[in-house]
Scaffold this active site. Structure first.
Site, mmCIF file in Angstrom:
data_model
loop_
_atom_site.group_PDB
_atom_site.id
_atom_site.type_symbol
_atom_site.label_atom_id
_atom_site.label_comp_id
_atom_site.label_asym_id
_atom_site.label_seq_id
_atom_site.Cartn_x
_atom_site.Cartn_y
_atom_site.Cartn_z
ATOM 1 N N THR A 77 3.129 16.059 -23.686
ATOM 2 C CA THR A 77 1.974 15.303 -23.185
ATOM 3 C C THR A 77 0.510 16.114 -23.504
ATOM 4 O O THR A 77 0.357 17.299 -23.441
ATOM 5 C CB THR A 77 1.895 14.607 -22.274
ATOM 6 O OG1 THR A 77 2.049 15.657 -21.143
ATOM 7 C CG2 THR A 77 3.443 13.903 -22.020
ATOM 8 N N TYR A 107 -6.977 9.514 -16.512
ATOM 9 C CA TYR A 107 -5.809 10.137 -17.186
ATOM 10 C C TYR A 107 -5.033 8.998 -17.931
ATOM 11 O O TYR A 107 -4.511 8.160 -17.478
ATOM 12 C CB TYR A 107 -4.914 10.974 -16.084
ATOM 13 C CG TYR A 107 -3.787 11.648 -16.928
ATOM 14 C CD1 TYR A 107 -3.644 12.893 -16.681
ATOM 15 C CD2 TYR A 107 -2.825 11.299 -17.316
ATOM 16 C CE1 TYR A 107 -2.811 13.689 -17.116
ATOM 17 C CE2 TYR A 107 -1.737 11.780 -18.127
ATOM 18 C CZ TYR A 107 -1.675 12.951 -17.703
ATOM 19 O OH TYR A 107 -0.785 13.865 -18.526
ATOM 20 N N HIS A 118 11.207 14.301 -13.689
ATOM 21 C CA HIS A 118 10.237 14.430 -14.526
ATOM 22 C C HIS A 118 10.047 15.589 -15.567
ATOM 23 O O HIS A 118 9.673 15.833 -16.481
ATOM 24 C CB HIS A 118 8.802 14.061 -14.266
ATOM 25 C CG HIS A 118 7.803 13.558 -15.034
ATOM 26 N ND1 HIS A 118 7.836 13.864 -16.523
ATOM 27 C CD2 HIS A 118 6.801 12.771 -14.809
ATOM 28 C CE1 HIS A 118 6.949 13.242 -17.068
ATOM 29 N NE2 HIS A 118 6.186 12.496 -16.057
#
Length: 769
Positions: free
Chosen positions: A601, A588, A472
């Site tokens: 993000t 979230y 990630h």
């Protein structure tokens, strides 16, 4: 061995007559072709850099400016207002040129300077235009005159035929929100989660922070925003990802699934051949910058920076922090099968191996019956365990010899491939358990058969199904999603298979065979591998996963409700969570900030005062459907506002995160920031966007639907929810939680999600309209 012999470029022997040197012409040919390809790539990159560097102008526009200036000079008009004359006077080589030559050189220099000035002006104007986001807050389907004029100007100054990175220099910087706005929005976001006393206390902490400390921290963030391309992204990558010392498997890595209903071929080697070739074709387009930048409304560019490290990239473990290692090119992939590692060349004679040649490479590996070397089979478990343990083992046992060479091959490979010996995918006789097992296999596998540090590990199962596990830190899911969509479409609609399910085309019999990688894993290292495996297996065994397609309705019906599909689903998740746990929680939802340079993000806090009021109305039998529908619309409007704020740089969580980082650098303690940053996200959600809808014809071929992807739970007592809206009539969900939590159950939560979606739709009474 044959492959070892082919790897030798020349041989020599010492005789009484001297040295007998025997050159291998085939090997020298390969050296020449490899060098030729390398130089072609360098020249292509140089060309692309120049084209991107002058965008939104084009190289040919320089010639137009030169001709225009020359034409005016011969017409005895001086467009430079004396500048050409001044340049002519100061030419260092004027003594070697005629009067006419001096005039031409001076005009060329002036024209070039004018051209660059025009480029910078156009780029500045475009950057200012792209800083306007008022269009996003307008009612759907209606466009003001201001927005129409703005869109026209954007199209005028955007240039033509952009390459992948053409817009990078024109993208605006991510703005730093005011502290006052962030405090107000934060307090509003936590109001439904706190009673009056708790909220009063948090308000006091926020006020104290704003008065005493915030202005000093904000000054440093402003300074960074002026100096750096993005004031968030580098700290986000380092502190959220690279400095984490826990396992990245489950906790950070995520996965992508194959088609839900279609398996193009059941032949494992053939599917691997086509899909790996498709991935390499995408890599070639990426390196040549031939991919089109992602655009909103076909004219508003999004940042492409995250694409740069998609291939030839690995996360390198460190004692205190990891690093990302990226190489400009790689000529091989590494393949794992039944505990063995193989190196597979992807180029031969200066070209990519075709699908048929790759199929034969993979079939050779599948047919290889040699056993793993001691410690080799579970080696990748080091990447699944604690990061510090892996860093120390890497430093102690992989610094020299065969281990260093083989580890270097893995980390420098284009990507990692696993030929998995299990069969996965949707089975009609057991749809629920089969999809759950498929998700868990992609998320963690056996904890030692994926190299979790690679930018992505590509998995091909025994029955032809494929999947992907992505690290990630280097990029977010939409980047991998773009690759995945392209790969699936290329595999099925461009490359295809023959009647027997094998790859099409012919193979060159001289292509070198896969090469077994060599390891010398000591007993001490094997013990460390086993300890990492134990940690990883404990984590994997605790993951409760549920993947299911929601077929009752999709985007088509939601649009008839005149509601954003994402807002509809997010409010349904709030209702489902309340029914599941009997309480609200900090939620979230991942949004993106790629309208800004190097944007990644931002968080949309989906649990709002409005959504909680709607949920309570659904649980209150005294409320009418009309009252509930009105509250739903208010909640949906609020969610849309929050999403737009996040996309336009007015979110709160990245700002609070950066304020916290600055406070740590300055050695200042803030009880408010410490509490905010420690709050658990018990409901973490993300939508997987379909970015290339033109690749799939879901109207005529509805079976070619992607199942999307998912991730592990963020909190030990919470849920992770990923969903993908496919076509007009399908939504695929991926739910995760932990068995060890008595509060969560993925299948129970899935049942509540189905019920909540149907209950909300019933409020609109579409059947009566």
């Amino acid at each position: 061995m044959a492959e070892a012999h082919q790897a030798v470029a020349f041989q020599f022997t010492v005789t009484p007559e001297g040295i007998d040197l025997q050159l291998s012409h085939e090997a020298l040919k390969q050296v020449y072709l490899s060098g030729l390809r390398s130089w072609k790539k360098k020249l292509a990159r140089l060309r692309n850099s120049f084209i991107t560097g002058v965008y939104p102008a084009s190289p040919s526009s320089w010639l137009f400016v030169v001709i225009a200036i020359m034409g005016t000079m011969y017409a005895r008009v001086d467009p430079s207002m004396g500048m050409i004359g001044i340049i002519k006077e100061h030419l260092p080589v004027s003594g070697y040129l005629s009067h006419q030559g001096q005039s031409i050189i001076s005009a060329l220099l002036f024209s070039t300077g004018l051209w660059f000035a025009l480029i910078m002006t156009m780029r500045y104007i475009l950057k200012q235009l792209l800083s306007y986001h008022g269009w996003m807050y307008e009612q759907h389907g209606k466009m003001s005159a201001t927005t129409k004029l703005w869109l026209t100007l954007v199209k005028i100054f955007s240039g033509r035929k952009p390459m992948l990175y053409s817009y990078q220099a024109s993208l605006p910087r991510l703005p730093v929100p005011t502290v006052k706005d962030t405090m107000q929005r934060y307090l509003e976001s936590v109001r439904p989660l706190m009673n009056d006393q708790e909220f009063k206390r948090m308000t006091a902490l926020a006020t104290d922070f704003e008065v005493k400390l915030a202005s000093k921290l904000q000054w440093y963030l402003k300074l960074k925003s002026w100096w750096a391309s993005n004031y968030v992204s580098d700290w986000w990558e380092e502190y959220i990802y690279l400095r984490g010392r826990g396992p990245i498997m489950v906790n950070s890595n995520y996965y992508a699934m194959d088609f839900l209903y279609v398996t193009p071929t059941p032949v494992q080697a053939a599917r691997a051949g086509n899909t790996v070739h498709a991935l390499l074709l995408y890599r070639r387009k990426l390196s040549h910058e031939e991919l089109k930048p992602l655009m909103i409304q076909d004219c508003l560019p999004m940042c492409s920076a995250q694409y740069e490290r998609m291939f030839n990239t690995a996360r390198i473990p460190g004692i205190d922090t990891d690093t990302i290692q990226h190489h400009s090119d790689s000529k091989h992939i590494v393949v794992y099968h039944k505990g063995r590692f193989f190196k597979v060349w992807v180029y031969y004679s200066g070209r990519l191996l075709n699908p048929k040649e790759l199929e034969l490479q993979f079939q050779h590996i599948l047919d290889d019956t040699s056993p793993p070397q001691p410690g080799e089979d579970k080696l990748a478990a080091l990447t699944a365990g604690e990061r510090t343990v892996w860093a120390r083992a890497r430093k102690a046992y992989f610094r020299s010899g065969k281990n260093l060479q083989s580890l270097d091959l893995v980390e420098k490979a284009a990507f990692f491939v696993t030929l998995d010996n299990s069969e996965q995918g949707l089975r009609s006789e057991d749809p629920v358990n089969s999809l759950d097992a498929y998700a868990k296999s992609l998320l963690h596998g056996q904890c030692y058969d994926r190299w979790f540090d690679k930018s992505f590990s590509f998995i091909v199962f025994k029955n032809g199904k494929v999947g992907l596990n992505a690290e990630h830190s280097w990029a977010d899911a939409p980047i991998i999603g773009h690759l995945w969509e392209s790969m699936l479409a290329t595999d099925c609609f461009q490359l295809g298979y023959n009647e027997e399910g094998h790859c099409k085309g012919q193979a060159d019999p001289t292509v070198p065979l896969p090469q077994r990688m060599q390891w010398e894993i000591s007993n001490e290292c094997q013990e460390i591998i086993q300890s990492s495996l134990k940690v990883a297996q404990s984590l994997a065994d605790d993951v409760d996963f549920h993947t299911f397609p929601f077929k009752e309705f999709g985007k088509g019906l939601i649009k008839k409700c005149k509601t954003s599909p994402d807002a509809f689903i997010q409010i349904a998740l709030q209702l489902a969570h309340y029914r599941d746990k009997g309480k609200f929680c900090l939620t979230y939802e991942a949004s993106m900030t790629r309208l800004f340079r190097e944007g990644r993000t931002e968080t949309v806090r989906s649990c709002t005062i409005e959504s909680s009021a709607f949920v309570k109305s659904m649980m209150d039998p005294t409320k009418t459907d009309e009252e509930r529908l009105q509250l739903f619309r208010q909640a949906a409007d609020k969610h849309q506002l929050l999403y737009r704020n996040a996309m336009t740089g007015a979110g709160i969580d990245r700002h609070l995160f950066c304020l916290y980082v600055v406070s740590k650098y300055l050695g200042m303690d803030s009880p408010f920031l410490k509490e905010v940053l420690s709050e658990p996200w018990r409901l973490s959600t993300s939508q997987t966007p379909i970015q290339q809808v033109d690749l799939f014809d879901l109207v005529n071929h509805p079976e070619y639907v992607s199942c999307g992807g998912g991730f592990g739970p963020v909190a030990d007592d919470g849920y992770g929810v990923s969903y993908i809206i496919v076509g007009e009539n399908l939504i695929n969900f991926h739910l995760s939680c932990k068995f060890s939590s008595h509060e969560t159950d993925s299948h129970r939560f899935g049942k509540h999600i189905r019920e909540s979606l149907l209950d909300i739709l019933s409020l609109f009474k579409l059947e009566n309209k």
